[in-house]
Enzyme design. Structure first.
Site, PDB file in Angstrom:
ATOM      1  CG  HIS A 124     -48.665  -3.834  31.351  1.00  0.00           C
ATOM      2  ND1 HIS A 124     -47.771  -4.627  31.137  1.00  0.00           N
ATOM      3  CD2 HIS A 124     -49.177  -3.435  30.618  1.00  0.00           C
ATOM      4  CE1 HIS A 124     -47.297  -5.111  29.905  1.00  0.00           C
ATOM      5  NE2 HIS A 124     -48.505  -4.068  29.056  1.00  0.00           N
ATOM      6  CG  ASP A 136     -47.882  -6.408  25.817  1.00  0.00           C
ATOM      7  OD1 ASP A 136     -48.441  -5.392  26.678  1.00  0.00           O
ATOM      8  OD2 ASP A 136     -48.233  -7.759  25.993  1.00  0.00           O
ATOM      9  CD  GLU A 169     -50.937  -5.885  31.329  1.00  0.00           C
ATOM     10  OE1 GLU A 169     -52.344  -5.768  30.818  1.00  0.00           O
ATOM     11  OE2 GLU A 169     -49.897  -7.027  31.004  1.00  0.00           O
ATOM     12  CD  GLU A 170     -48.448  -8.970  29.753  1.00  0.00           C
ATOM     13  OE1 GLU A 170     -49.495  -9.700  29.783  1.00  0.00           O
ATOM     14  OE2 GLU A 170     -48.242  -8.200  28.857  1.00  0.00           O
ATOM     15  CG  ASP A 198     -51.116  -2.241  27.697  1.00  0.00           C
ATOM     16  OD1 ASP A 198     -50.088  -2.971  26.810  1.00  0.00           O
ATOM     17  OD2 ASP A 198     -52.102  -2.805  28.857  1.00  0.00           O
ATOM     18  CG  HIS A 296     -48.600 -12.317  24.599  1.00  0.00           C
ATOM     19  ND1 HIS A 296     -49.820 -11.776  26.004  1.00  0.00           N
ATOM     20  CD2 HIS A 296     -48.481 -10.260  25.338  1.00  0.00           C
ATOM     21  CE1 HIS A 296     -50.100 -11.504  26.945  1.00  0.00           C
ATOM     22  NE2 HIS A 296     -49.330 -10.250  26.432  1.00  0.00           N
TER      23      HIS A 296
END
Length: 333
Positions: A124, A136, A169-170, A198, A296
């Site tokens: 992603h 990420d 994707e998120e 990922d 995140h």
């Protein structure tokens, strides 16, 4: 990687019915040795630096929808076009905060190899709004770009290689889901297997492989997935890493491929969960500390990544992709 309830969560549906012993594609191609020796974590760094600059220039993120994501699409498409791949940027629509947006994925395919037996790998391309998303998942993107540019768009392969870079994707896996749902039955059947990468460089890195995990109630993937998982495990073993085979969860872009009954595998280095003492003994790092303390968050930047893990996963992905691409043996469904 999207938020999940827990690593190893169960996907609904049937589990793999593969036999215990499966003939794996052999490591016989000179291209395998050349590609694995040629790719490196260091080779991913120019791409990671470019994606970091894009985030820094666009409000600190590469989230979908947004200018940071759009610039990331343009960067990835340009790199692979320059490497000789056939590149498209198919669109999908998504809703966010009551508005509808048109978003691009990136699809790149070799000009050689049978288009009826496609070896596909994906990552992603978006981040969360809170940060630049370098672990990420710029690391997965950069790993595939390093492999693609080293391999070139017209390698001497039996089966075509296709790379997918997914938007949103998120946000509920929108990009990969739209791609798989948009395939005709023939196009879906032409994908021999899919490999997802990922989060390949978590600071307190783990070594996890999806594809064929056993156990009551586990989700091992469709038939053929155990073959993909075993090759990934073999390639990590060649790097001196004893990886852990785990169940598929619902947190990344493998989900729509699994649900479409496409043989699927994947790798990741861990997210916001805690490394056990046993895992620390096997892989190093700190026990009772999360795999990625910047998961995140705004601190998910290039200076926090684990370069050793990134090198290991890039080599393993390269070896797995090229073994299937040069083999007449592909996972049976």
């Amino acid at each position: 990687m999207a938020v999940t309830a827990a690593t190893g969560a169960v996907l609904s549906g049937c589990s793999s019915t593969e036999p215990t012993e499966i003939q794996l594609p052999p490591v016989t191609s000179p291209l395998h040795s050349e590609l694995v020796a040629g790719v490196s974590g260091a080779g991913t760094m120019p791409h990671l630096e470019a994606l970091q600059r894009i985030a820094d220039s666009n409000g600190g993120n590469r989230a979908t929808p947004g200018p940071g994501y759009d610039a990331s699409v343009d960067y990835v498409a340009g790199v692979l076009r320059d490497a000789g791949f056939d590149v498209t940027t198919p669109t999908f629509t998504m809703r966010r905060r009551g508005q509808e947006f048109t978003v691009r994925n990136v699809i790149a395919q070799t000009r050689t190899g049978s288009p009826d037996h496609v070896v596909m790998a994906g990552a992603h391309l978006d981040s969360v709004p809170e940060g630049p998303g370098i672990n990420d998942n710029a690391t997965g993107v950069a790993s595939l770009l390093e492999i693609g540019t080293r391999m070139g768009g017209s390698p001497p392969i039996t089966n075509a290689v296709r790379f997918g870079f997914w938007g949103a994707e998120e946000i509920d896996l929108n990009g990969s889901t739209a791609y798989v749902e948009g395939l005709t039955p023939a196009e879906r059947d032409a994908i021999a297997l899919y490999i997802n990468i990922d989060m390949a460089a978590s600071p307190n890195a783990g070594y996890f492989v999806n594809g064929g995990a056993a156990g009551r109630g586990s989700r091992s993937g469709p038939p053929g997935s155990a073959t993909v998982g075993r090759v990934l495990m073999e390639e990590l073993t060649a790097k001196g890493v004893a990886a852990e085979l785990v169940r598929f969860d619902r947190g990344s872009d493998h989900v729509p491929f699994v649900e479409a009954n496409i043989p699927t595998g994947g790798v990741y280095a861990g997210d916001g969960e805690t490394k056990t003492p046993e895992q620390a003994a096997a892989w190093g790092g700190e026990a009772d500390v999360v795999f990625d303390v910047c998961y995140h968050q705004a601190c998910d930047r290039i200076d926090t990544i684990n370069r050793t893990a990134l090198d290991d996963f890039t080599d393993a992905m390269a070896g797995t992709i090229i073994r299937f691409a040069t083999s007449h043996e592909v996972p049976a469904r």
